[in-house]
Design an enzyme around this catalytic site. Structure first.
Site: not given
Ligand code: XBP
Ligand code: MG
Length: 259
Positions: A12, A14, A21, A56-57, A131, A186
């Site tokens: 993963d 983020d 974040e 995000g959207k 990203n 996480d």
């Protein structure tokens, strides 16, 4: 028990590779809102609640629906969400380019060890592909993108985490089965995703996810640990290894004890 030899590590991004974040994505969303003349501000506490929704959207829509029920959505609302998110991605990748977000403890060490021992590497994340590219390039190494065989990211699968689709997508492309891989996560949503894909999973917590339910993880620690600072074990055992290293990964893979 995983019958096949350990072949690949699926990460993963983020919260796992870097603490992105609170000081990365969150201010980038706020900068985008400001750019579009919206007086929305996601403070640290509110953002923790918004993290219940990945993407995000999807997170912007969740905020509007649940925190701004009286706000009159404009006719071009769907497009506005897309444009806001594009601006957010620009602000976020600019922050990465400025070197503002370091890797978490032990990440560079473990990835180097994995490369040196011939383990295959991939990314499985909800975040936007740009990203990932920026984080790998600016926070890991200029050529780090080449170290990862598959980057599974963002909208390549319609159902984001906690759905297992992104992990399945990555493994399909690598022609691997879950019992040949380990996943690193996480968060609760991330662990649900990796477990539903059949993967033995190691969790490293962060401030936003420390209180999540990690039932089903093979190991939960504060971080991967560096030789000077070993990780704090929350659930499971380091099995006499000083840090989360390749030897421990092989042990966990061969004989995962799920919490
Ligand atoms: C990550 C996310 C992402 C990022 C923002 O979850 O939920 O939405 O917060 O990225 P995970 P985008 O670590 O479980 O993959 O704005 O690019 O969607
Ligand atoms: Mg995560």
């Amino acid at each position: 028990m995983n019958q096949s030899p350990l072949t690949a590590l699926l990460f993963d991004v983020d919260g796992t590779l870097a603490d992105t974040e609170k000081d990365g994505h969150r201010p980038a969303f706020n900068a985008a809102f400001n750019e579009f003349g919206l007086d929305w501000n996601w403070d640290v506490e509110l953002y923790g609640k918004l993290l219940d929704v990945t993407g995000g959207k999807e997170r912007i829509r969740y905020f509007v629906d649940n925190w701004l029920p009286d706000w009159q959505k404009p006719a071009h609302y769907d497009d506005l969400v897309v444009q806001l998110h594009k601006a957010k991605t620009r602000h976020y990748t600019e922050r990465l380019q400025q070197g503002q977000i370091p890797l978490r403890p032990g990440v560079a060490r473990l990835i180097n060890e994995a490369r040196n021992t011939g383990l295959r590497l991939a990314i499985a994340t909800t975040t936007t592909p740009e990203n990932v590219t920026a984080l790998l390039q600016y926070s890991m190494a200029p050529d780090a993108l080449d170290w990862f065989e598959v980057i599974a990211a963002g909208d390549v699968v319609p159902a984001k985490k906690p759905a297992p689709d992104i992990y399945r997508w990555a493994m399909e492309r690598m022609q691997l089965t879950p019992d040949q891989c380990l996943a690193f996560e996480d968060s609760f949503n991330g662990l649900q995703s990796s477990r539903a894909a059949g993967l033995t999973t190691i969790v490293t917590i962060n401030d936003y996810t420390a209180l999540h339910d990690f039932t089903g993880a093979a190991l939960v620690t504060s971080d991967l640990g560096d030789l000077t600072t070993p990780p704090r074990v929350i659930t499971g055992s380091l099995q006499n290894e000083p840090v989360v290293n390749i030897a421990l990964l092989h042990k966990l893979h061969a004989n995962p004890i799920f919490s």
